[in-house]
Write a protein that holds these residues in place. Sequence first.
Motif, PDB file in Angstrom:
ATOM      1  N   SER A  26     128.937 -79.846  23.569  1.00  0.00           N
ATOM      2  CA  SER A  26     130.247 -80.291  23.116  1.00  0.00           C
ATOM      3  C   SER A  26     131.354 -79.374  23.628  1.00  0.00           C
ATOM      4  O   SER A  26     132.470 -79.828  23.882  1.00  0.00           O
ATOM      5  CB  SER A  26     130.272 -80.345  21.592  1.00  0.00           C
ATOM      6  N   TRP A  27     131.042 -78.099  23.771  1.00  0.00           N
ATOM      7  CA  TRP A  27     132.034 -77.171  24.321  1.00  0.00           C
ATOM      8  C   TRP A  27     132.204 -77.401  25.820  1.00  0.00           C
ATOM      9  O   TRP A  27     133.330 -77.425  26.317  1.00  0.00           O
ATOM     10  CB  TRP A  27     131.617 -75.725  24.058  1.00  0.00           C
ATOM     11  N   LEU A  28     131.102 -77.580  26.529  1.00  0.00           N
ATOM     12  CA  LEU A  28     131.188 -77.771  27.978  1.00  0.00           C
ATOM     13  C   LEU A  28     131.959 -79.037  28.335  1.00  0.00           C
ATOM     14  O   LEU A  28     132.819 -79.018  29.210  1.00  0.00           O
ATOM     15  CB  LEU A  28     129.794 -77.828  28.600  1.00  0.00           C
ATOM     16  N   VAL A  29     131.635 -80.133  27.682  1.00  0.00           N
ATOM     17  CA  VAL A  29     132.295 -81.418  27.934  1.00  0.00           C
ATOM     18  C   VAL A  29     132.762 -81.946  26.580  1.00  0.00           C
ATOM     19  O   VAL A  29     131.934 -82.344  25.762  1.00  0.00           O
ATOM     20  CB  VAL A  29     131.334 -82.422  28.596  1.00  0.00           C
ATOM     21  N   PRO A  30     134.064 -81.934  26.315  1.00  0.00           N
ATOM     22  CA  PRO A  30     134.548 -82.403  25.018  1.00  0.00           C
ATOM     23  C   PRO A  30     134.042 -83.812  24.706  1.00  0.00           C
ATOM     24  O   PRO A  30     134.133 -84.718  25.524  1.00  0.00           O
ATOM     25  CB  PRO A  30     136.068 -82.387  25.184  1.00  0.00           C
ATOM     26  N   GLY A  31     133.472 -83.973  23.522  1.00  0.00           N
ATOM     27  CA  GLY A  31     132.944 -85.258  23.085  1.00  0.00           C
ATOM     28  C   GLY A  31     131.455 -85.419  23.283  1.00  0.00           C
ATOM     29  O   GLY A  31     130.843 -86.322  22.720  1.00  0.00           O
ATOM     30  N   ALA A  32     130.813 -84.562  24.056  1.00  0.00           N
ATOM     31  CA  ALA A  32     129.384 -84.713  24.342  1.00  0.00           C
ATOM     32  C   ALA A  32     128.533 -84.530  23.084  1.00  0.00           C
ATOM     33  O   ALA A  32     127.512 -85.203  22.931  1.00  0.00           O
ATOM     34  CB  ALA A  32     128.945 -83.716  25.415  1.00  0.00           C
ATOM     35  N   GLY A  33     128.943 -83.673  22.180  1.00  0.00           N
ATOM     36  CA  GLY A  33     128.186 -83.471  20.944  1.00  0.00           C
ATOM     37  C   GLY A  33     128.199 -84.712  20.071  1.00  0.00           C
ATOM     38  O   GLY A  33     127.187 -85.087  19.482  1.00  0.00           O
ATOM     39  N   TYR A  34     129.346 -85.370  19.982  1.00  0.00           N
ATOM     40  CA  TYR A  34     129.416 -86.613  19.224  1.00  0.00           C
ATOM     41  C   TYR A  34     128.580 -87.705  19.882  1.00  0.00           C
ATOM     42  O   TYR A  34     127.979 -88.527  19.202  1.00  0.00           O
ATOM     43  CB  TYR A  34     130.857 -87.078  19.083  1.00  0.00           C
ATOM     44  N   PHE A  35     128.544 -87.719  21.191  1.00  0.00           N
ATOM     45  CA  PHE A  35     127.719 -88.700  21.899  1.00  0.00           C
ATOM     46  C   PHE A  35     126.247 -88.503  21.553  1.00  0.00           C
ATOM     47  O   PHE A  35     125.524 -89.464  21.323  1.00  0.00           O
ATOM     48  CB  PHE A  35     127.951 -88.588  23.411  1.00  0.00           C
ATOM     49  N   LEU A  36     125.807 -87.242  21.503  1.00  0.00           N
ATOM     50  CA  LEU A  36     124.421 -86.963  21.126  1.00  0.00           C
ATOM     51  C   LEU A  36     124.108 -87.403  19.703  1.00  0.00           C
ATOM     52  O   LEU A  36     122.991 -87.803  19.393  1.00  0.00           O
ATOM     53  CB  LEU A  36     124.120 -85.467  21.260  1.00  0.00           C
ATOM     54  N   LEU A  37     125.098 -87.324  18.827  1.00  0.00           N
ATOM     55  CA  LEU A  37     124.894 -87.700  17.437  1.00  0.00           C
ATOM     56  C   LEU A  37     124.998 -89.205  17.194  1.00  0.00           C
ATOM     57  O   LEU A  37     124.772 -89.667  16.089  1.00  0.00           O
ATOM     58  CB  LEU A  37     125.901 -86.978  16.540  1.00  0.00           C
ATOM     59  N   GLY A  38     125.371 -89.945  18.216  1.00  0.00           N
ATOM     60  CA  GLY A  38     125.468 -91.388  18.066  1.00  0.00           C
ATOM     61  C   GLY A  38     126.861 -91.894  17.757  1.00  0.00           C
ATOM     62  O   GLY A  38     127.056 -93.083  17.557  1.00  0.00           O
ATOM     63  N   TYR A  39     127.831 -91.028  17.720  1.00  0.00           N
ATOM     64  CA  TYR A  39     129.225 -91.434  17.524  1.00  0.00           C
ATOM     65  C   TYR A  39     129.839 -91.722  18.894  1.00  0.00           C
ATOM     66  O   TYR A  39     130.645 -90.949  19.413  1.00  0.00           O
ATOM     67  CB  TYR A  39     130.027 -90.321  16.843  1.00  0.00           C
ATOM     68  N   TYR A  40     129.463 -92.832  19.488  1.00  0.00           N
ATOM     69  CA  TYR A  40     129.837 -93.099  20.877  1.00  0.00           C
ATOM     70  C   TYR A  40     131.334 -93.308  21.053  1.00  0.00           C
ATOM     71  O   TYR A  40     131.934 -92.737  21.966  1.00  0.00           O
ATOM     72  CB  TYR A  40     129.063 -94.306  21.397  1.00  0.00           C
ATOM     73  N   TRP A  41     131.949 -94.105  20.199  1.00  0.00           N
ATOM     74  CA  TRP A  41     133.381 -94.338  20.337  1.00  0.00           C
ATOM     75  C   TRP A  41     134.186 -93.076  20.064  1.00  0.00           C
ATOM     76  O   TRP A  41     135.171 -92.796  20.733  1.00  0.00           O
ATOM     77  CB  TRP A  41     133.840 -95.472  19.425  1.00  0.00           C
TER      78      TRP A  41
END
Length: 161
Positions: A26-41
């Motif tokens: 999530s730090w490297l690419v903003p939003g990547a952590g949420y993508f991993l958690l299933g919060y795609y939008w």
Amino acid sequence: MKNSFFEKLLSGNNSLYDRLLAGVLSWLVPGAGYFLLGYYWRAVILGTLLLGTFWAGECLIGGFMAVTYEVHPVFFCLQAGNGLSTFIANGLWGTPVVINPGGTDNIQTDLPPYLNLGLLFCVVSGMLNILLVLHVLDVRTWNREERPSPEGPATTGKPGG
């Protein structure tokens, strides 16, 4: 695949290593952590907003003129919250030019007109991404049972409403 990495992350049986991995991504690419958690939008919207704010700030500054650690360590640390984008911009800008170090005889007048606004955009997006990383690292973000259900009307908690 029943035992994929993403299913393990979302199952609730995750370790500190899993949360740290999601935080680093999530730090490297903003939003990547949420993508991993299933919060795609949420991942797409927040990633686009933060990266857009950072690169808009870079463009306002006048090109790839990221703040380097040598020029101003505080601004560099704050904008480093953007992760990979900061280091890409820093590499594209190259070696900083320091004019008249330690002296105030000659004031540099050829600075970009929107330098302060561009720095503000870069620094604020970096600090906001740090907040997103902290939210991804929070254990409550990982619990599926505590997430609000998308089906059904919202209730106010009052009887009959």
